[in-house]
Motif scaffolding. Structure first.
Motif, PDB file in Angstrom:
ATOM      1  N   SER A 189      33.024  26.602  52.903  1.00  0.00           N
ATOM      2  CA  SER A 189      32.967  25.425  52.040  1.00  0.00           C
ATOM      3  C   SER A 189      33.692  25.610  50.722  1.00  0.00           C
ATOM      4  N   LEU A 190      34.059  26.843  50.364  1.00  0.00           N
ATOM      5  CA  LEU A 190      34.471  27.107  48.997  1.00  0.00           C
ATOM      6  C   LEU A 190      35.679  26.276  48.560  1.00  0.00           C
ATOM      7  N   VAL A 191      36.756  26.285  49.321  1.00  0.00           N
ATOM      8  CA  VAL A 191      37.957  25.590  48.864  1.00  0.00           C
ATOM      9  C   VAL A 191      37.726  24.083  48.738  1.00  0.00           C
ATOM     10  N   PRO A 192      37.240  23.383  49.783  1.00  0.00           N
ATOM     11  CA  PRO A 192      37.093  21.928  49.628  1.00  0.00           C
ATOM     12  C   PRO A 192      36.056  21.504  48.605  1.00  0.00           C
ATOM     13  N   GLN A 193      34.979  22.297  48.434  1.00  0.00           N
ATOM     14  CA  GLN A 193      33.955  21.913  47.467  1.00  0.00           C
ATOM     15  C   GLN A 193      34.327  22.349  46.048  1.00  0.00           C
ATOM     16  N   TRP A 194      34.796  23.570  45.892  1.00  0.00           N
ATOM     17  CA  TRP A 194      35.121  24.056  44.561  1.00  0.00           C
ATOM     18  C   TRP A 194      36.340  23.343  43.987  1.00  0.00           C
ATOM     19  N   ASP A 195      37.246  22.890  44.837  1.00  0.00           N
ATOM     20  CA  ASP A 195      38.409  22.164  44.329  1.00  0.00           C
ATOM     21  C   ASP A 195      37.971  20.902  43.592  1.00  0.00           C
ATOM     22  N   ALA A 196      36.978  20.205  44.152  1.00  0.00           N
ATOM     23  CA  ALA A 196      36.462  19.012  43.474  1.00  0.00           C
ATOM     24  C   ALA A 196      35.797  19.384  42.162  1.00  0.00           C
ATOM     25  N   SER A 197      35.072  20.489  42.148  1.00  0.00           N
ATOM     26  CA  SER A 197      34.400  20.942  40.933  1.00  0.00           C
ATOM     27  C   SER A 197      35.406  21.387  39.879  1.00  0.00           C
ATOM     28  N   LEU A 198      36.518  21.974  40.328  1.00  0.00           N
ATOM     29  CA  LEU A 198      37.544  22.445  39.395  1.00  0.00           C
ATOM     30  C   LEU A 198      38.212  21.288  38.669  1.00  0.00           C
TER      31      LEU A 198
END
Length: 272
Positions: A189-198
């Motif tokens: 999940s890291l890339v798709p979720q953290w990208d939004a958070s970034l």
């Protein structure tokens, strides 16, 4: 867990307890079930809790490919609440989940009785930006964090030094984190979720929020430093800032939940 069919995601969710509705919104790499370890049992005698998997993790699926925006995650939550809850509801979020709750308060205030956001800010900046961008780029280059390397890396980001140095508590935290790392949920999940958070920035639109928003910051939080939460609360006309000492970004998970849960309940009792 049952499934709810939204307009662009099929959301895996579960409800426990009875009473006024609380909707728990997890952070990056967190499943809905994670709230059921240390949070919802405290509340189930007086409230109905709804937990769910955000898009990008667990059994929730999206018919739209990433990248996703915070607005997309918030739209999922709003549709779920409209379909399975008796609104308006109380929202509780952590980290990415807090940013999602903040977006719901911006876009769909009629769904919000009150909001409690933990470990949050109004935008990604400074060290938080660099940390998230580095994690994303590491994965895009094929890197992974697994086993005890993953455990020790994230432990230092989630818990304060005194928790890590507690010789009775640390083995329990290590077991929790090892189970999480070995599930693969974080890596998936890291890339798709953290990208939004970034990439989110709510600073301007937060000024229009009129529903009650309580911002809980943890004094030892390195992922979302307390001044980020203080800035967030100051931008929201109805915002209230709370600073809890001796706690880190993930202290709600296996560290200080016995202190945090009654504190949250005290806020909820003002509205529910």
């Amino acid at each position: 867990m049952p499934l709810f069919a939204g307009s662009s995601a099929t959301i895996s969710y579960e409800q426990t307890g009875s009473g006024p509705d609380i909707v728990w919104v997890g952070g990056g790499g967190a499943r809905g079930r994670d709230w059921q370890q240390f949070q919802t049992p405290h509340f189930d005698s007086a409230f109905r809790s709804t937990v769910f998997d955000n898009r990008g993790i667990g059994k929730t699926t999206s018919n739209v490919s990433p990248p996703w925006l915070i607005e997309d995650f918030a739209s999922d939550v709003a549709e779920l609440v409209g379909g399975v809850c008796d609104g308006p509801v109380a929202f509780i979020g952590s980290s990415l989940g807090s940013a999602i709750v903040q977006q719901v308060a911006i876009d769909r205030p009629e769904l919000v009785r009150c909001a409690i956001v933990m470990g949050s800010g109004a935008w990604s900046t400074g060290w938080g930006w660099d940390f998230q961008e580095a994690e994303i780029e590491f994965r895009k280059r094929g890197g992974t964090l697994d086993g005890m390397m993953g455990v020790t890396h994230y432990a230092s980001m989630l818990y304060p030094a005194r928790a890590l140095g507690d010789r009775e508590l640390w083995p329990r935290l290590k077991e929790l984190l090892l189970e999480w790392i070995e599930s693969g949920d974080n890596e998936e999940s890291l890339v798709p979720q953290w990208d939004a958070s970034l990439r989110f920035d709510q600073r301007e639109r937060l000024r229009s929020v009129r529903v009650p928003v309580h911002v809980i910051a943890f004094a030892e939080d390195v992922q979302a430093p307390p001044q980020d939460g203080e800035e967030l609360a100051g931008l929201i006309p109805t915002g209230e800032f709370h600073l809890l000492p001796g706690m880190g970004h993930g202290s709600w998970y296996g560290h200080a939940h016995r202190e945090i849960n009654p504190y949250i309940e005290g806020i909820l009792r003002r509205y529910l």
